[in-house]
Scaffold this motif. Structure first.
Motif, PDB file in Angstrom:
ATOM      1  N   THR A 217     -24.034  23.774 -38.684  1.00 46.99           N
ATOM      2  CA  THR A 217     -23.274  23.478 -37.481  1.00 46.99           C
ATOM      3  C   THR A 217     -23.993  22.399 -36.683  1.00 46.99           C
ATOM      4  O   THR A 217     -25.182  22.143 -36.890  1.00 46.99           O
ATOM      5  CB  THR A 217     -23.085  24.719 -36.597  1.00 46.99           C
ATOM      6  OG1 THR A 217     -24.360  25.249 -36.261  1.00 46.99           O
ATOM      7  CG2 THR A 217     -22.253  25.783 -37.318  1.00 46.99           C
ATOM      8  N   VAL A 218     -23.266  21.809 -35.760  1.00 46.57           N
ATOM      9  CA  VAL A 218     -23.804  20.765 -34.891  1.00 46.57           C
ATOM     10  C   VAL A 218     -23.942  21.346 -33.492  1.00 46.57           C
ATOM     11  O   VAL A 218     -23.027  22.020 -33.002  1.00 46.57           O
ATOM     12  CB  VAL A 218     -22.851  19.543 -34.858  1.00 46.57           C
ATOM     13  CG1 VAL A 218     -23.334  18.493 -33.867  1.00 46.57           C
ATOM     14  CG2 VAL A 218     -22.697  18.948 -36.241  1.00 46.57           C
TER      15      VAL A 218
ATOM     16  N   TYR B  21     -24.878  14.980 -39.890  1.00 49.94           N
ATOM     17  CA  TYR B  21     -24.745  14.114 -38.727  1.00 49.94           C
ATOM     18  C   TYR B  21     -23.946  12.848 -39.041  1.00 49.94           C
ATOM     19  O   TYR B  21     -23.308  12.280 -38.157  1.00 49.94           O
ATOM     20  CB  TYR B  21     -26.107  13.838 -38.093  1.00 49.94           C
ATOM     21  CG  TYR B  21     -26.599  15.073 -37.376  1.00 49.94           C
ATOM     22  CD1 TYR B  21     -26.075  15.429 -36.142  1.00 49.94           C
ATOM     23  CD2 TYR B  21     -27.535  15.922 -37.962  1.00 49.94           C
ATOM     24  CE1 TYR B  21     -26.481  16.587 -35.490  1.00 49.94           C
ATOM     25  CE2 TYR B  21     -27.947  17.081 -37.317  1.00 49.94           C
ATOM     26  CZ  TYR B  21     -27.413  17.405 -36.089  1.00 49.94           C
ATOM     27  OH  TYR B  21     -27.805  18.560 -35.446  1.00 49.94           O
TER      28      TYR B  21
ATOM     29  N   HIS C  43     -16.301  11.528 -35.124  1.00 51.05           N
ATOM     30  CA  HIS C  43     -16.279  10.851 -33.819  1.00 51.05           C
ATOM     31  C   HIS C  43     -15.484   9.549 -33.911  1.00 51.05           C
ATOM     32  O   HIS C  43     -14.592   9.292 -33.094  1.00 51.05           O
ATOM     33  CB  HIS C  43     -17.716  10.591 -33.361  1.00 51.05           C
ATOM     34  CG  HIS C  43     -17.816   9.829 -32.086  1.00 51.05           C
ATOM     35  ND1 HIS C  43     -18.146  10.429 -30.901  1.00 51.05           N
ATOM     36  CD2 HIS C  43     -17.630   8.514 -31.808  1.00 51.05           C
ATOM     37  CE1 HIS C  43     -18.162   9.517 -29.937  1.00 51.05           C
ATOM     38  NE2 HIS C  43     -17.851   8.347 -30.466  1.00 51.05           N
TER      39      HIS C  43
ATOM     40  N   HIS D  25     -20.486  14.055 -38.650  1.00 49.28           N
ATOM     41  CA  HIS D  25     -20.205  14.126 -37.211  1.00 49.28           C
ATOM     42  C   HIS D  25     -19.859  12.732 -36.684  1.00 49.28           C
ATOM     43  O   HIS D  25     -18.880  12.568 -35.941  1.00 49.28           O
ATOM     44  CB  HIS D  25     -21.405  14.719 -36.466  1.00 49.28           C
ATOM     45  CG  HIS D  25     -21.145  14.962 -35.016  1.00 49.28           C
ATOM     46  ND1 HIS D  25     -21.351  13.992 -34.061  1.00 49.28           N
ATOM     47  CD2 HIS D  25     -20.692  16.063 -34.367  1.00 49.28           C
ATOM     48  CE1 HIS D  25     -21.040  14.489 -32.871  1.00 49.28           C
ATOM     49  NE2 HIS D  25     -20.636  15.750 -33.026  1.00 49.28           N
TER      50      HIS D  25
ATOM     51  N   ASP E 177     -16.809  12.876 -28.797  1.00 48.87           N
ATOM     52  CA  ASP E 177     -17.976  13.743 -29.039  1.00 48.87           C
ATOM     53  C   ASP E 177     -17.571  15.206 -29.139  1.00 48.87           C
ATOM     54  O   ASP E 177     -18.002  15.919 -30.046  1.00 48.87           O
ATOM     55  CB  ASP E 177     -19.015  13.578 -27.921  1.00 48.87           C
ATOM     56  CG  ASP E 177     -19.908  12.375 -28.119  1.00 48.87           C
ATOM     57  OD1 ASP E 177     -20.046  11.910 -29.270  1.00 48.87           O
ATOM     58  OD2 ASP E 177     -20.470  11.889 -27.119  1.00 48.87           O
TER      59      ASP E 177
ATOM     60  N   GLN F 296     -29.294   8.075 -38.979  1.00 46.99           N
ATOM     61  CA  GLN F 296     -29.339   9.519 -38.748  1.00 46.99           C
ATOM     62  C   GLN F 296     -30.773  10.015 -38.912  1.00 46.99           C
ATOM     63  O   GLN F 296     -31.218  10.308 -40.005  1.00 46.99           O
ATOM     64  CB  GLN F 296     -28.414  10.258 -39.733  1.00 46.99           C
ATOM     65  CG  GLN F 296     -26.991   9.814 -39.689  1.00 46.99           C
ATOM     66  CD  GLN F 296     -26.330  10.067 -38.342  1.00 46.99           C
ATOM     67  OE1 GLN F 296     -26.781  10.884 -37.539  1.00 46.99           O
ATOM     68  NE2 GLN F 296     -25.257   9.346 -38.078  1.00 46.99           N
TER      69      GLN F 296
ATOM     70  N   ALA G  90     -15.588  15.826 -32.411  1.00 48.94           N
ATOM     71  CA  ALA G  90     -16.428  15.806 -33.613  1.00 48.94           C
ATOM     72  C   ALA G  90     -17.230  17.100 -33.741  1.00 48.94           C
ATOM     73  O   ALA G  90     -17.302  17.694 -34.818  1.00 48.94           O
ATOM     74  CB  ALA G  90     -17.350  14.595 -33.597  1.00 48.94           C
ATOM     75  N   THR G  91     -17.827  17.549 -32.644  1.00 49.06           N
ATOM     76  CA  THR G  91     -18.610  18.784 -32.678  1.00 49.06           C
ATOM     77  C   THR G  91     -17.729  19.983 -32.988  1.00 49.06           C
ATOM     78  O   THR G  91     -18.059  20.808 -33.850  1.00 49.06           O
ATOM     79  CB  THR G  91     -19.350  18.991 -31.339  1.00 49.06           C
ATOM     80  OG1 THR G  91     -20.223  17.865 -31.128  1.00 49.06           O
ATOM     81  CG2 THR G  91     -20.165  20.271 -31.342  1.00 49.06           C
TER      82      THR G  91
ATOM     83  N   ILE H 104     -16.499  19.841 -36.753  1.00 47.86           N
ATOM     84  CA  ILE H 104     -17.549  20.222 -37.709  1.00 47.86           C
ATOM     85  C   ILE H 104     -17.806  21.731 -37.637  1.00 47.86           C
ATOM     86  O   ILE H 104     -17.850  22.411 -38.669  1.00 47.86           O
ATOM     87  CB  ILE H 104     -18.853  19.442 -37.450  1.00 47.86           C
ATOM     88  CG1 ILE H 104     -18.668  17.945 -37.692  1.00 47.86           C
ATOM     89  CG2 ILE H 104     -20.006  19.999 -38.296  1.00 47.86           C
ATOM     90  CD1 ILE H 104     -18.443  17.514 -39.107  1.00 47.86           C
ATOM     91  N   ASN H 105     -17.968  22.257 -36.442  1.00 43.93           N
ATOM     92  CA  ASN H 105     -18.298  23.670 -36.300  1.00 43.93           C
ATOM     93  C   ASN H 105     -17.136  24.584 -36.685  1.00 43.93           C
ATOM     94  O   ASN H 105     -17.342  25.612 -37.328  1.00 43.93           O
ATOM     95  CB  ASN H 105     -18.784  23.965 -34.888  1.00 43.93           C
ATOM     96  CG  ASN H 105     -20.128  23.320 -34.604  1.00 43.93           C
ATOM     97  OD1 ASN H 105     -20.835  22.889 -35.518  1.00 43.93           O
ATOM     98  ND2 ASN H 105     -20.481  23.227 -33.351  1.00 43.93           N
TER      99      ASN H 105
ATOM    100  N   SER I  72     -16.839  24.551 -40.541  1.00 42.81           N
ATOM    101  CA  SER I  72     -18.140  24.569 -41.222  1.00 42.81           C
ATOM    102  C   SER I  72     -18.077  25.200 -42.608  1.00 42.81           C
ATOM    103  O   SER I  72     -18.724  24.720 -43.545  1.00 42.81           O
ATOM    104  CB  SER I  72     -19.207  25.249 -40.366  1.00 42.81           C
ATOM    105  OG  SER I  72     -18.880  26.604 -40.146  1.00 42.81           O
TER     106      SER I  72
END
Length: 151
Positions: free
Chosen positions: A147-148, A90, A97, A93, A122, A77, A125-126, A129-130, A133
């Motif tokens: 956030t990602v 990350y 994923h 994340h 992908d 990372q 995962a995004t 996470i968001n 958060s």
């Protein structure tokens, strides 16, 4: 669930709490966290499955469906430098994923389409996470939410 982890970046309790947010279909038999390249050698006898791609830091995570093990490579990372929170974010994340790939296997979802499987993992995962958060920031003891960005 067994966890091999030195716990310098993410504790086992934090990992368990993150997975609880996802649900039972995301819980693997084992998670291995490689904080450094040396950890690959340290855990070698317990987790034989790794490649040169992983050793070179070119892979952030992988899921071994035959053994139901998720591997996360924190040392890979480097997107935002060497910041602790960035590495944690990350890595989470990457965990989300890889756990999505487990979900896909358990639910026979996108099994025969690698490209769509990767896109789905992908996006998941995004979004995970968001969307979570605030909860993740609390679990990780962060002062602020992170956030990602879409990749």
């Amino acid at each position: 669930m067994k966890i091999l982890n030195n716990q310098n970046y993410i504790t086992n309790k934090q990992l368990e709490d993150i997975i609880k947010l996802m649900g039972q279909d995301y819980k693997p038999r084992k998670i291995v966290i490689y904080e450094t390249k040396l950890d690959i050698l340290r855990f070698y006898s317990k987790c034989f499955n790794f490649s040169l791609e992983e050793l070179r830091g070119e892979l952030e995570g992988c899921y071994d469906e035959s053994l139901d093990i998720v591997y996360i490579f924190i040392f890979a990372q480097t997107d935002d430098g060497d910041d602790l929170h960035s590495k944690q974010l990350y890595s989470l994340h990457a965990l989300a994923h890889e756990l999505r790939h487990r979900y896909q296997l358990v639910n026979n979802y996108l099994r025969n389409d690698d490209e769509k499987s990767e896109e789905d993992a992908d996006r998941f995962a995004t979004r995970f996470i968001n969307h979570n958060s605030k909860k993740i920031s609390k679990i990780m003891n962060w002062d602020e939410e992170w956030t990602v960005e879409e990749e």
